[in-house]
Write an enzyme that holds these catalytic residues in place. Structure first.
Site, PDB file in Angstrom:
ATOM      1  N   HIS A 534       0.830  -1.205   0.000  1.00 54.30           N
ATOM      2  CA  HIS A 534       0.000   0.000   0.000  1.00 54.30           C
ATOM      3  C   HIS A 534       0.866   1.258   0.000  1.00 54.30           C
ATOM      4  O   HIS A 534       0.926   2.002   0.987  1.00 54.30           O
ATOM      5  CB  HIS A 534      -0.958  -0.008   1.189  1.00 54.30           C
ATOM      6  N   ASN A 535       1.511   1.499  -1.115  1.00 59.16           N
ATOM      7  CA  ASN A 535       2.355   2.683  -1.290  1.00 59.16           C
ATOM      8  C   ASN A 535       1.895   3.433  -2.541  1.00 59.16           C
ATOM      9  O   ASN A 535       0.867   3.103  -3.131  1.00 59.16           O
ATOM     10  CB  ASN A 535       3.824   2.273  -1.390  1.00 59.16           C
ATOM     11  N   SER A 536       2.659   4.447  -2.948  1.00 65.19           N
ATOM     12  CA  SER A 536       2.207   5.255  -4.078  1.00 65.19           C
ATOM     13  C   SER A 536       2.271   4.491  -5.396  1.00 65.19           C
ATOM     14  O   SER A 536       1.606   4.877  -6.364  1.00 65.19           O
ATOM     15  CB  SER A 536       3.026   6.548  -4.173  1.00 65.19           C
ATOM     16  N   THR A 537       3.029   3.408  -5.462  1.00 65.34           N
ATOM     17  CA  THR A 537       3.044   2.588  -6.682  1.00 65.34           C
ATOM     18  C   THR A 537       1.695   1.892  -6.845  1.00 65.34           C
ATOM     19  O   THR A 537       1.172   1.790  -7.955  1.00 65.34           O
ATOM     20  CB  THR A 537       4.179   1.545  -6.623  1.00 65.34           C
ATOM     21  N   HIS A 538       1.132   1.411  -5.745  1.00 65.14           N
ATOM     22  CA  HIS A 538      -0.208   0.826  -5.814  1.00 65.14           C
ATOM     23  C   HIS A 538      -1.221   1.890  -6.235  1.00 65.14           C
ATOM     24  O   HIS A 538      -2.099   1.628  -7.080  1.00 65.14           O
ATOM     25  CB  HIS A 538      -0.599   0.244  -4.450  1.00 65.14           C
ATOM     26  N   ASP A 575      -5.890   5.333  -1.140  1.00 67.32           N
ATOM     27  CA  ASP A 575      -5.186   4.665  -0.032  1.00 67.32           C
ATOM     28  C   ASP A 575      -4.172   5.587   0.638  1.00 67.32           C
ATOM     29  O   ASP A 575      -3.211   5.112   1.271  1.00 67.32           O
ATOM     30  CB  ASP A 575      -4.475   3.404  -0.536  1.00 67.32           C
ATOM     31  N   ASP A 703      -8.925  -1.353  -8.073  1.00 72.67           N
ATOM     32  CA  ASP A 703      -8.200  -1.511  -6.806  1.00 72.67           C
ATOM     33  C   ASP A 703      -7.628  -2.912  -6.631  1.00 72.67           C
ATOM     34  O   ASP A 703      -6.535  -3.079  -6.076  1.00 72.67           O
ATOM     35  CB  ASP A 703      -9.144  -1.174  -5.642  1.00 72.67           C
ATOM     36  N   GLN A 755      -3.608 -16.919  -3.153  1.00 69.95           N
ATOM     37  CA  GLN A 755      -4.022 -16.283  -4.407  1.00 69.95           C
ATOM     38  C   GLN A 755      -5.228 -17.000  -5.020  1.00 69.95           C
ATOM     39  O   GLN A 755      -6.141 -16.361  -5.545  1.00 69.95           O
ATOM     40  CB  GLN A 755      -2.849 -16.262  -5.390  1.00 69.95           C
TER      41      GLN A 755
END
Length: 806
Positions: A534-538, A575, A703, A755
């Site tokens: 959950h970072n800015s890449t996501h 997020d 998302d 998964q």
């Protein structure tokens, strides 16, 4: 002037005076004129919820001799496409009317020497079928004093027509009659069918006026209550004896409800004429009438008798089979449809539960949601049901009283622990409470604002290496991790600049590109680069997916520019300031955010609130500064709604609503002829309610689209989310907190199994629905490939992201 040429005139014409005309052959025979008119379609009239269809108007003209006035009405009938008959004598008028039962009769009342028009009208009114016929008298233009219309009314005429031979005057008169008196009589005629239904109904039906005076009861009411209609009609409700078995305040509750224009339904004891009490399921509906006020109340009463009990027992037998024949197995990949997810709930030991007597009088509520009405009906059924049926209904009530009616429930002991843990971790808001001391997160750090915002770069100043990485950003297979590396973990600002430029966001918001750049930098600075997932890449990845979905034709048909801008902004901020922990963790830990948001949608509420706080506190970052107030409110509402839709507790509710409100209606249109019904399709796609559902579905799919990305990207995302869950489990164990997802223990977890569970449980049905709407075959192919990849690893009993090297 003769009648129009298409009207046939008989060769036998006799005037009532007995004098023979030029074409006459028999003094006894009258003349008829028949006009069928041009072919016309049925006229449609709306009568409350009924849709009425009627043939072209049937008109009878009674004129003793042909003149300009009779010819004028002949011409008018032909122009209006009415079916017209003309007769010369009262005798033939009665014969013709008895045969065809005309809607409109026009009688010449100008020459009393020919025939008595008032006597003819009385004769027609004596025919049973004339009740809904409109009869008009043609009268002379008064020379002096205006005559009273009362003799005509007393004879049975509806209105008079002062002679006027002007053709358009005749035509206009017919049109006014059709759309006035005739249409009103047509509706009254239809009401006979309604009263016939009431008379035949087995339910006791009572209709009262706005003043609670009884105006009608049907035979079933008379039979059940023991009264004759004449004993009740005209009386006030309060004059009818009441049962003492009702709660003292029930009548007050009912009256309070229906006087507000709300329907009331519940159990009510009535007193029969012989003094016996009878328990009834009662439904009282206020009916709005003239002036927009309540003019009537309709009460439908159904006794709770033995027949109802038998029907209920049969209903319970087939709808609620015993627990041992109910299946709670989780479905296989891509087998079945959404309704398979509605897994039946049961008690922990399968035994019957105690009766919930405290809910038995829920029917007395004056404000009822649909689920309340359902519970109300079940409670009523329980009161007079055999014990096995009552116990089955108890189990139904257990299910209905949950707040997550759309979420499949996993209750069997053999359920896959990966699925159970995943669902428990993602779809609960702190439902697992602490057993020991609370753990508080560290003091909240101030939100970061970069110091270099004073000199923002423009889109044209993006370094060539980064620009080259973003060349194919409009492709689904775009590699977000290459951009992450090229921007040194700042992909959101650069990708945001390009995508927002492509969609004209600055133009819509009327904000400079420099403001947008500053805003993107502030937003990205408040994502935690230390989070593995959950970072800015996501956030950049979700923004990319959102932009891709917005470019699909069906989505573009549905959404306006303001919807597109809201979706892009929501994806960017959805997020922000995510701590790398789930809502359940924050609630169990007693974090400040959980306390602030009452353990409800904690993170999603924080993301939305913080995004607006950071945006509007500084003019350098306020991208909303120059838009009009109402537009800002609409945009803000849409952004908040989309961010909150990413919360997983309402996942199945959002998907079910999308399928039932959008996919199914569109499929029905396609089955009935495809794109020919464009108006229906447009209505489904663009209604305000459905646009909200489409935006929610869009951001939800964006998302959690990782399993639909190319395999290498899918594997990378799987590793990152697993690491974040491993880290949370480590912290829960070290801090003595409840372990929300025990299978995500880094020493034992099978990533392929997790998964597979995630795809089976959350992804398959949602993307099936989204693909059916937006047409995304490439995503579905990736999904199949990725599922096979994880299944292959699991079949080899491997727990890792990749197979071991050869």
């Amino acid at each position: 002037m003769g009648c129009a040429s298409s009207i046939h005139i008989s060769d036998r014409v006799v005037y009532h005076s007995g004098k023979e005309s030029e074409d006459s052959h028999s003094p006894q025979q009258t003349n008829t004129t028949q006009h069928q008119g041009n072919p016309t379609t049925l006229t449609e009239v709306q009568f409350g919820p009924m849709k009425l269809f009627k043939d072209p108007l049937q008109v009878l003209l009674v004129f003793a001799k042909e003149d300009s006035q009779s010819n004028g009405f002949c011409w008018a009938c032909e122009k209006a496409n009415y079916r017209c008959s003309m007769v010369r004598t009262p005798e033939y008028a009665l014969e013709c009317f008895s045969e065809k039962h005309h809607d409109l009769v026009i009688i010449d009342n100008r020459h009393s020497r020919h025939f008595d028009a008032e006597a003819l009208c009385r004769s027609i009114r004596a025919v049973n079928s004339s009740e809904n016929t409109v009869i008009v008298a043609v009268v002379k233009r008064p020379d002096r004093e205006e005559a009273s219309v009362m003799p005509l009314i007393n004879a049975g005429f509806n209105r008079r027509y002062v002679e006027n031979v002007n053709l358009m005057a005749c035509y206009n008169e017919l049109l006014q009659l059709e759309h006035g008196e005739v249409r009103a009589q047509f509706k009254l005629r239809a009401s006979n069918a309604i009263f016939t239904a009431l008379e035949q109904s087995q339910d006791a039906i009572e209709i009262t006026s706005e003043d609670q005076i009884i105006q009608y009861v049907n035979p079933a009411y008379e039979s059940i209550m023991g009264y004759q209609q004449g004993e009740l009609v005209g009386k006030e409700i309060i004059e009818v004896p009441k049962s003492e078995k009702n709660k003292p305040d029930l009548l007050e509750t009912i009256n309070s409800c229906i006087r507000k224009g709300k329907e009331w339904q519940g159990i009510y004891y009535a007193k029969k004429k012989n003094g016996d009490n009878i328990q009834q399921n009662v439904k009282i509906t206020p009916v709005i009438g003239q002036g927009g006020k309540i003019r009537h109340y309709v009460s439908i009463n159904r006794p709770l008798n033995d027949i109802n009990k038998v029907r209920l027992a049969v209903f319970a037998k087939y709808v609620f089979p015993p627990p041992d024949i109910q299946s709670c197995k989780h479905k296989d990949r891509r087998k079945g449809s959404l309704d398979v997810k509605s897994i039946t709930s049961r008690g922990s030991d399968g035994s019957s539960q105690r009766r919930h007597s405290s809910m038995a009088r829920i029917h007395s509520m004056t404000i009822e949601a649909p689920i309340t009405k359902v519970i109300n009906i079940i409670n009523q059924a329980q009161e007079s049901s055999p014990m096995p049926v009552a116990e089955a209904l108890d189990r139904v009530l257990e299910i209905l009283r949950t707040t997550e009616l759309y979420s499949p429930q996993l209750g069997t002991k053999d359920e896959d622990p990966h699925t159970s843990n995943l669902v428990g971790g993602l779809m609960t808001d702190g439902l697992r409470r602490l057993s020991g001391n609370e753990y508080l997160l560290a003091t909240k750090q101030p939100h970061h604002v970069p110091s270099h915002l004073a000199t923002p770069l423009s889109l044209n100043d993006i370094p060539p290496r980064i620009a080259q990485t973003m060349e194919n950003e409009d492709s689904w297979d775009f590699d977000i991790f290459s951009l992450e590396a090229a921007t040194i973990k700042r992909p959101l600002t650069f990708l945001g600049l390009k995508i927002f430029s492509r969609f004209g966001v600055c133009e819509f918001l009327n904000c400079p590109e420099a403001t947008l750049r500053s805003w993107l930098q502030v937003i990205e600075a408040n994502y935690h680069s230390s989070n593995s997932y959950h970072n800015s890449t996501h956030a950049a990845d979700v923004l990319h997916a959102t932009a891709y979905f917005l470019s699909k034709e069906r989505v573009k048909q549905s959404l306006d520019t303001i919807d597109e801008v809201a979706a892009l902004i929501a994806a960017t901020v959805h997020d922000i300031d995510h701590p790398g922990r789930t809502n359940s963790f924050l609630c169990n830990a007693g974090s400040e955010l959980a306390i602030l948001y009452n353990d409800t949608a904690v993170l999603e509420s924080h993301h939305a609130a913080l995004a607006f706080q950071l945006t509007i506190r500084d003019d350098k970052t306020n991208i909303f500064k120059h838009i009009e107030r109402n537009e800002y409110r609409s945009l803000r509402q849409a952004i908040i709604d989309m961010v909150l839709a990413t919360e997983m507790t309402k996942h199945f509710e959002h998907v079910n609503k999308f399928v039932n409100s959008i996919n199914k209606p569109l499929a029905a249109v396609e089955e009935n002829g495809g794109s020919s019904d464009e108006e229906t399709v447009k209505g489904v796609l663009t209604s305000p309610e459905n646009r909200i559902l489409i935006k929610r579905m869009l951001i939800k799919c964006a998302d959690i689209s990782n399993p639909c990305r190319p395999l290498e990207l899918c594997i990378e995302w799987a590793g990152r989310i697993s690491e974040e869950y491993f880290s949370q489990t480590d912290e829960e164990k070290s801090q003595g907190l409840p372990v929300v997802m025990p299978v995500f223990d880094r020493s034992t977890c099978s990533i392929p199994k997790s998964q597979i569970s995630f795809i089976d449980y959350f992804i398959t049905d949602m993307f099936d629905a989204w693909d059916a709407f937006a047409d995304l075959p490439n995503l579905m192919q990736h999904l199949d490939n990725n599922f096979k990849y994880w299944k292959g690893l699991d079949d080899q009993k491997l727990h890792t992201l990749r197979p071991p090297p050869e």
